[in-house]
Design a protein around this motif. Structure first.
Motif, short mmCIF file in Angstrom:
data_model
loop_
_atom_site.label_atom_id
_atom_site.label_comp_id
_atom_site.label_asym_id
_atom_site.label_seq_id
_atom_site.Cartn_x
_atom_site.Cartn_y
_atom_site.Cartn_z
N SER A 28 0.38 -1.22 0.23
CA SER A 28 -0.02 -0.04 -0.15
C SER A 28 0.49 1.64 -0.35
CB SER A 28 -0.64 0.14 0.96
OG SER A 28 -0.01 0.38 2.38
N CYS A 29 1.88 1.19 0.28
CA CYS A 29 3.22 1.69 0.34
C CYS A 29 3.54 2.76 -1.16
CB CYS A 29 4.21 1.44 1.03
SG CYS A 29 3.40 1.56 2.33
N TYR A 30 3.43 1.61 -2.35
CA TYR A 30 3.78 1.73 -3.68
C TYR A 30 2.81 2.53 -4.23
CZ TYR A 30 6.66 -2.55 -1.93
OH TYR A 30 6.68 -3.18 -1.43
N TRP A 31 3.17 3.33 -4.76
CA TRP A 31 2.15 4.67 -5.65
C TRP A 31 2.83 4.51 -7.07
CZ3 TRP A 31 2.93 8.90 -1.54
CH2 TRP A 31 2.08 8.77 -0.52
N GLU A 32 1.45 4.28 -7.84
CA GLU A 32 1.36 4.51 -9.64
C GLU A 32 2.18 5.94 -10.00
OE1 GLU A 32 -1.91 3.68 -11.85
OE2 GLU A 32 -1.92 1.74 -10.51
N THR A 33 1.98 6.89 -9.15
CA THR A 33 2.74 8.07 -9.91
C THR A 33 3.79 8.23 -9.19
OG1 THR A 33 2.06 8.72 -7.43
CG2 THR A 33 -0.10 9.24 -9.66
N ASP A 34 4.22 7.18 -8.43
CA ASP A 34 6.24 7.57 -7.90
C ASP A 34 7.24 7.97 -8.63
OD1 ASP A 34 5.85 7.66 -4.76
OD2 ASP A 34 6.01 5.36 -5.27
N CYS A 35 7.02 7.05 -9.67
CA CYS A 35 7.78 6.88 -10.90
C CYS A 35 7.78 8.40 -11.99
CB CYS A 35 8.99 5.58 -11.29
SG CYS A 35 9.08 4.74 -9.71
N LEU A 36 6.30 8.53 -12.12
CA LEU A 36 5.83 9.50 -13.24
C LEU A 36 7.24 10.57 -13.71
CD1 LEU A 36 1.76 9.46 -13.17
CD2 LEU A 36 3.88 7.88 -14.30
N SER A 37 7.34 11.53 -14.68
CA SER A 37 8.02 12.41 -14.93
C SER A 37 7.39 13.70 -13.66
CB SER A 37 7.38 13.09 -16.51
OG SER A 37 7.83 13.87 -16.95
N GLY A 38 8.60 14.20 -13.43
CA GLY A 38 8.22 15.52 -12.70
C GLY A 38 8.69 15.60 -11.36
N VAL A 39 8.05 13.77 -10.81
CA VAL A 39 8.04 13.47 -9.38
C VAL A 39 9.31 13.91 -8.78
CG1 VAL A 39 6.86 11.92 -7.67
CG2 VAL A 39 6.19 12.20 -9.77
N PHE A 40 9.17 14.31 -7.30
CA PHE A 40 10.55 13.89 -6.50
C PHE A 40 9.87 14.04 -5.45
CE2 PHE A 40 9.25 18.40 -6.44
CZ PHE A 40 9.81 18.84 -5.62
N HIS A 41 11.36 13.08 -4.80
CA HIS A 41 10.74 12.63 -3.16
C HIS A 41 12.14 12.85 -2.41
CE1 HIS A 41 8.09 9.31 -5.03
NE2 HIS A 41 9.36 9.40 -5.84
N LEU A 42 11.63 13.08 -1.46
CA LEU A 42 13.15 13.97 -0.54
C LEU A 42 13.10 13.24 0.32
CD1 LEU A 42 11.92 18.11 -0.63
CD2 LEU A 42 13.93 16.68 -1.67
N GLY A 43 14.27 12.93 1.21
CA GLY A 43 14.53 12.48 2.63
C GLY A 43 15.17 13.45 3.32
N GLY A 44 14.62 13.31 4.39
CA GLY A 44 15.50 14.06 5.88
C GLY A 44 15.96 13.08 6.91
N TRP A 45 17.05 13.54 6.98
CA TRP A 45 18.15 13.04 7.59
C TRP A 45 18.27 13.55 9.08
CZ3 TRP A 45 18.06 12.33 2.92
CH2 TRP A 45 18.33 10.19 2.55
N LEU A 46 18.35 12.88 10.50
CA LEU A 46 18.66 14.17 11.37
C LEU A 46 19.98 12.66 12.01
CD1 LEU A 46 18.01 15.74 13.59
CD2 LEU A 46 16.29 14.19 14.30
N GLU A 47 20.62 13.57 12.34
CA GLU A 47 22.53 13.19 12.30
C GLU A 47 22.92 11.81 11.63
OE1 GLU A 47 23.43 15.11 14.95
OE2 GLU A 47 22.25 16.25 15.48
#
Length: 145
Positions: A28-47
């Motif tokens: 349920s965490c995989y979305w069809e839109t995840d790899c479409l053109s223009g989509v970007f994902h950000l990760g936040g790192w703490l320490e």
């Protein structure tokens, strides 16, 4: 120290599952839109540990058809890392990137518990409270950039 950087979609799945899809199948965490053109994902790192994720995808706000916009989906920070600025920095980085693309609006469907966070960052509620069966009550929120 907090670091925000772009990540591939598969790095969002663990945190999405823990924070947003607990009790649901992992797929349920995989979305069809995840790899479409223009989509970007950000990760936040703490320490040095990734503790937050956010996905930004080109999608019109249903309340404003015909107006180019981006949708924020799946913003999540692990419980033990909340209230330390990770979500704020991911949100600001995403807003900045979308603005640099010449897009003037962002929108999201915000869980009740996140509404005040978005309002503190200049987002406004639009419409009535509604329910997403797998996630609970939400408000549509928008920010003009």
């Amino acid at each position: 120290m907090i670091t925000i950087r772009e990540i591939p979609p598969e790095l969002t799945y663990d945190i999405r599952h823990i924070v947003l899809r607990q009790g649901l199948p992992r797929d349920s965490c995989y979305w069809e839109t995840d790899c479409l053109s223009g989509v970007f994902h950000l990760g936040g790192w703490l320490e040095g540990r990734m503790v937050g994720v956010a996905t930004f995808q080109p999608e019109e706000d249903p309340s404003y058809p015909g107006v180019p916009a981006y949708r924020l989906r799946g913003m999540a920070v692990l419980p033990e890392a909340r209230r330390q600025g990770v979500a704020t920095l991911m949100l600001l980085a995403g807003e900045d990137r979308v603005s640099q693309m010449g897009i003037c609006a962002l929108w999201c469907d915000a869980r009740i518990g996140a509404v005040a966070f978005y309002e503190r960052h200049g987002w406004t509620r639009h419409g009535e409270l509604f329910d997403i069966p797998t996630a609970g009550p939400h408000y549509r929120m928008r920010k003009n950039l």
